[in-house]
Design a protein around this motif. Structure first.
Motif, PDB file in Angstrom:
ATOM      1  N   ASP A 123      39.537  32.719  24.874  1.00  0.00           N
ATOM      2  CA  ASP A 123      38.916  33.906  25.449  1.00  0.00           C
ATOM      3  C   ASP A 123      38.903  33.769  26.974  1.00  0.00           C
ATOM      4  OD1 ASP A 123      36.966  36.370  24.754  1.00  0.00           O
ATOM      5  OD2 ASP A 123      36.187  35.286  26.480  1.00  0.00           O
ATOM      6  N   LEU A 124      39.089  34.884  27.668  1.00  0.00           N
ATOM      7  CA  LEU A 124      39.207  34.851  29.127  1.00  0.00           C
ATOM      8  C   LEU A 124      38.035  35.504  29.852  1.00  0.00           C
ATOM      9  CD1 LEU A 124      43.005  35.715  29.513  1.00  0.00           C
ATOM     10  CD2 LEU A 124      41.927  33.471  29.391  1.00  0.00           C
ATOM     11  N   THR A 125      36.942  35.767  29.142  1.00  0.00           N
ATOM     12  CA  THR A 125      35.798  36.432  29.767  1.00  0.00           C
ATOM     13  C   THR A 125      35.345  35.730  31.038  1.00  0.00           C
ATOM     14  OG1 THR A 125      35.036  37.300  27.647  1.00  0.00           O
ATOM     15  CG2 THR A 125      33.408  37.175  29.407  1.00  0.00           C
ATOM     16  N   THR A 126      35.338  34.404  31.028  1.00  0.00           N
ATOM     17  CA  THR A 126      34.852  33.642  32.188  1.00  0.00           C
ATOM     18  C   THR A 126      35.912  32.683  32.724  1.00  0.00           C
ATOM     19  OG1 THR A 126      33.925  31.927  30.734  1.00  0.00           O
ATOM     20  CG2 THR A 126      32.462  33.743  31.375  1.00  0.00           C
ATOM     21  N   ILE A 127      37.187  33.008  32.549  1.00  0.00           N
ATOM     22  CA  ILE A 127      38.230  32.084  32.995  1.00  0.00           C
ATOM     23  C   ILE A 127      38.185  31.893  34.505  1.00  0.00           C
ATOM     24  CG2 ILE A 127      39.987  33.895  33.223  1.00  0.00           C
ATOM     25  CD1 ILE A 127      40.476  30.242  32.008  1.00  0.00           C
ATOM     26  N   GLY A 128      37.717  32.887  35.250  1.00  0.00           N
ATOM     27  CA  GLY A 128      37.605  32.745  36.694  1.00  0.00           C
ATOM     28  C   GLY A 128      36.591  31.706  37.106  1.00  0.00           C
ATOM     29  N   THR A 129      35.613  31.442  36.227  1.00  0.00           N
ATOM     30  CA  THR A 129      34.615  30.396  36.474  1.00  0.00           C
ATOM     31  C   THR A 129      35.062  29.080  35.857  1.00  0.00           C
ATOM     32  OG1 THR A 129      32.845  32.042  36.460  1.00  0.00           O
ATOM     33  CG2 THR A 129      32.204  29.740  36.157  1.00  0.00           C
ATOM     34  N   ARG A 130      35.583  29.139  34.639  1.00  0.00           N
ATOM     35  CA  ARG A 130      35.994  27.915  33.946  1.00  0.00           C
ATOM     36  C   ARG A 130      37.178  27.245  34.633  1.00  0.00           C
ATOM     37  NH1 ARG A 130      36.354  31.112  29.166  1.00  0.00           N
ATOM     38  NH2 ARG A 130      38.447  30.287  28.829  1.00  0.00           N
ATOM     39  N   GLN A 131      38.102  28.048  35.161  1.00  0.00           N
ATOM     40  CA  GLN A 131      39.279  27.493  35.812  1.00  0.00           C
ATOM     41  C   GLN A 131      39.587  28.307  37.077  1.00  0.00           C
ATOM     42  OE1 GLN A 131      41.240  25.403  37.210  1.00  0.00           O
ATOM     43  NE2 GLN A 131      41.603  24.470  35.211  1.00  0.00           N
ATOM     44  N   PRO A 132      38.918  27.994  38.183  1.00  0.00           N
ATOM     45  CA  PRO A 132      39.091  28.773  39.418  1.00  0.00           C
ATOM     46  C   PRO A 132      40.309  28.388  40.249  1.00  0.00           C
ATOM     47  CG  PRO A 132      37.424  27.097  39.747  1.00  0.00           C
ATOM     48  CD  PRO A 132      37.857  26.977  38.313  1.00  0.00           C
ATOM     49  N   ALA A 166      53.080  37.343  40.426  1.00  0.00           N
ATOM     50  CA  ALA A 166      52.366  36.177  39.897  1.00  0.00           C
ATOM     51  C   ALA A 166      51.013  36.017  40.577  1.00  0.00           C
ATOM     52  CB  ALA A 166      53.200  34.914  40.085  1.00  0.00           C
ATOM     53  N   LEU A 167      50.981  36.211  41.889  1.00  0.00           N
ATOM     54  CA  LEU A 167      49.735  36.082  42.640  1.00  0.00           C
ATOM     55  C   LEU A 167      48.748  37.178  42.252  1.00  0.00           C
ATOM     56  CD1 LEU A 167      51.221  35.236  46.148  1.00  0.00           C
ATOM     57  CD2 LEU A 167      50.268  33.645  44.464  1.00  0.00           C
ATOM     58  N   GLN A 168      49.257  38.370  41.985  1.00  0.00           N
ATOM     59  CA  GLN A 168      48.382  39.465  41.564  1.00  0.00           C
ATOM     60  C   GLN A 168      47.800  39.206  40.189  1.00  0.00           C
ATOM     61  OE1 GLN A 168      51.232  42.666  42.003  1.00  0.00           O
ATOM     62  NE2 GLN A 168      50.365  43.319  43.960  1.00  0.00           N
ATOM     63  N   LEU A 169      48.617  38.721  39.268  1.00  0.00           N
ATOM     64  CA  LEU A 169      48.132  38.415  37.924  1.00  0.00           C
ATOM     65  C   LEU A 169      47.053  37.341  37.966  1.00  0.00           C
ATOM     66  CD1 LEU A 169      48.172  38.629  34.874  1.00  0.00           C
ATOM     67  CD2 LEU A 169      50.242  37.221  34.841  1.00  0.00           C
ATOM     68  N   ILE A 170      47.259  36.333  38.790  1.00  0.00           N
ATOM     69  CA  ILE A 170      46.279  35.255  38.901  1.00  0.00           C
ATOM     70  C   ILE A 170      45.016  35.738  39.606  1.00  0.00           C
ATOM     71  CG2 ILE A 170      45.844  33.021  40.012  1.00  0.00           C
ATOM     72  CD1 ILE A 170      48.820  32.382  39.332  1.00  0.00           C
ATOM     73  N   ALA A 171      45.164  36.655  40.562  1.00  0.00           N
ATOM     74  CA  ALA A 171      43.979  37.237  41.209  1.00  0.00           C
ATOM     75  C   ALA A 171      43.114  37.941  40.171  1.00  0.00           C
ATOM     76  CB  ALA A 171      44.398  38.207  42.307  1.00  0.00           C
ATOM     77  N   TYR A 172      43.752  38.619  39.223  1.00  0.00           N
ATOM     78  CA  TYR A 172      42.993  39.269  38.152  1.00  0.00           C
ATOM     79  C   TYR A 172      42.285  38.240  37.283  1.00  0.00           C
ATOM     80  CZ  TYR A 172      41.970  41.658  33.785  1.00  0.00           C
ATOM     81  OH  TYR A 172      41.329  42.126  32.654  1.00  0.00           O
ATOM     82  N   LEU A 173      42.994  37.174  36.901  1.00  0.00           N
ATOM     83  CA  LEU A 173      42.381  36.135  36.063  1.00  0.00           C
ATOM     84  C   LEU A 173      41.208  35.471  36.791  1.00  0.00           C
ATOM     85  CD1 LEU A 173      45.609  34.487  34.583  1.00  0.00           C
ATOM     86  CD2 LEU A 173      44.015  36.017  33.414  1.00  0.00           C
ATOM     87  N   GLN A 174      41.372  35.215  38.074  1.00  0.00           N
ATOM     88  CA  GLN A 174      40.299  34.586  38.841  1.00  0.00           C
ATOM     89  C   GLN A 174      39.090  35.501  38.996  1.00  0.00           C
ATOM     90  OE1 GLN A 174      42.731  33.475  42.330  1.00  0.00           O
ATOM     91  NE2 GLN A 174      42.176  31.356  41.914  1.00  0.00           N
ATOM     92  N   SER A 175      39.296  36.800  38.847  1.00  0.00           N
ATOM     93  CA  SER A 175      38.181  37.747  38.983  1.00  0.00           C
ATOM     94  C   SER A 175      37.338  37.852  37.717  1.00  0.00           C
ATOM     95  CB  SER A 175      38.719  39.145  39.332  1.00  0.00           C
ATOM     96  OG  SER A 175      39.320  39.775  38.198  1.00  0.00           O
ATOM     97  N   LEU A 176      37.828  37.283  36.620  1.00  0.00           N
ATOM     98  CA  LEU A 176      37.128  37.403  35.342  1.00  0.00           C
ATOM     99  C   LEU A 176      35.975  36.405  35.290  1.00  0.00           C
ATOM    100  CD1 LEU A 176      40.165  37.847  32.909  1.00  0.00           C
ATOM    101  CD2 LEU A 176      38.683  39.608  33.898  1.00  0.00           C
ATOM    102  N   LYS A 177      34.787  36.912  35.574  1.00  0.00           N
ATOM    103  CA  LYS A 177      33.584  36.088  35.575  1.00  0.00           C
ATOM    104  C   LYS A 177      32.450  36.871  34.924  1.00  0.00           C
ATOM    105  CE  LYS A 177      34.983  33.916  39.919  1.00  0.00           C
ATOM    106  NZ  LYS A 177      34.640  33.652  41.334  1.00  0.00           N
ATOM    107  N   GLN A 178      31.538  36.163  34.324  1.00  0.00           N
ATOM    108  CA  GLN A 178      30.387  36.810  33.692  1.00  0.00           C
ATOM    109  C   GLN A 178      29.225  36.815  34.678  1.00  0.00           C
ATOM    110  OE1 GLN A 178      28.397  34.938  30.227  1.00  0.00           O
ATOM    111  NE2 GLN A 178      29.114  36.700  29.047  1.00  0.00           N
TER     112      GLN A 178
END
Length: 334
Positions: free
Chosen positions: A113-122, A183-195
């Protein structure tokens, strides 16, 4: 029978039922949901790069294997500090007029699950390597590589973002792997996923149906500092430094035999955990893991002691009180 023989009456009745059900099942609940749920305090509007990254997340089919929903059952507790709530999705909007892909909750967890991937893996460097070749960081991964989001160059331009890829995973060892803007845009989205943290305990739902046997193991781990340190290391450090502490050559440094880890003075080791590290160009930038995850002195102590006593390391044990003093020095900018 006369009713069924009159096609106009039959079709109008069907249309009326359809409209009524649409109102009752879709429109009225949606209006109620929007009325009763607003943006949570602390919500940040997504940047243009994050919005573009979300579109790429959809286009590359990531939603097929990853969820973004934390249910209120105990098995989901590994993904976030609390179950999800409707307000978590209040800031999502339609992608455009024709496509309503606002909430990417997903349907299955082939991947985590990626709900908090921005926190779990910044770490952006970790995400870049994982996107380029997932098995470089997780050997058991079944996620497909995304090489079309990268390019190879003989030399770097000023604005290029190089991906630190071990030679064994490069198509051409003498070439440099550079992340494309996508690639940088996709990762920016993943890093923004925080609860967003909820400070009112009564407003947070509890995780239900906890396994008593599992709770007993967790209680035992809490009493065993070694087990606790191993678990925290696995959660916050292992994805980069690996379970054997050897890191990844050309990407992430080893902790096995590290003079920083074995030093009697733990100040540098703890500073790196709390502030991050960007001292060697051959390795990716380490994020401020301790600060990002809001780890306390007891948790930091457990992690550093696990690192100091594993893989042949012989560093002395660092008590929480000593860790707290160093954390206070870091906080005060000393």
């Amino acid at each position: 029978m006369e009713y069924f023989n009159d096609h106009r009456r039959l079709y109008l009745t069907a249309l009326a039922l359809f409209v009524t059900l649409t109102l009752l099942v879709v429109i009225i609940p949606a209006i109620s949901n929007q009325t009763n749920n607003g943006l949570l305090p602390g919500y940040e509007l997504p940047s243009d790069e994050v919005v573009a990254g979300k579109a790429l997340y959809i286009a590359n089919g990531c939603v097929a294997c990853h969820t973004q929903q934390v249910r209120d059952v105990a098995m989901d507790e590994v993904w976030a500090e609390r179950p999800g709530m409707a307000a978590d999705y209040a800031g999502n909007h339609r992608q455009d007029f024709w496509r309503n892909t606002a909430t990417l909750m997903g349907t299955e967890r082939t991947g985590p699950d990626l709900t908090t991937i921005g926190t779990r893996q910044p770490s952006r460097d970790w995400h870049l390597l994982h996107l380029y070749q997932p098995r470089a960081v997780v050997k058991e991964s079944i996620m497909p590589a995304h090489p079309w989001l990268f390019e190879e160059k003989e030399s770097l331009d000023l604005k290029d973002v190089e991906v630190t890829v071990p030679d064994e995973f490069k198509a051409h060892k003498n070439m440099k792997v550079v992340a494309k803007r996508e690639a940088l845009q996709l990762i920016a989205y993943l890093q923004s996923l925080k609860q967003i943290k909820i400070y009112n305990p009564s407003a947070v739902a509890k995780f239900l149906y906890k396994d008593e046997a599992k709770q007993g193991k967790e209680a035992g781990a809490a009493k065993n500092p070694g087990a606790k340190g191993q678990a925290l290391y696995a959660q916050h450090c292992q994805s980069c430094h690996q379970s054997n502490g050897e890191g990844l050559k050309g990407a992430f440094p080893p902790l096995k035999g590290s003079p920083i880890v074995n030093d009697d003075n733990p100040e540098l080791q703890i500073t790196i955990i709390m502030r991050g590290y960007d001292a060697k160009p051959e390795y990716g930038v380490m994020p401020a893991v301790g600060t990002n995850a809001n780890l306390n002195a007891e948790q930091i102590s457990a992690i550093v002691n696990h690192e100091r006593s594993s893989w042949g390391n012989k560093g002395r044990a660092i008590p929480p009180a000593e860790v707290q003093k160093i954390m206070d020095m870091i906080k005060n900018g000393k």
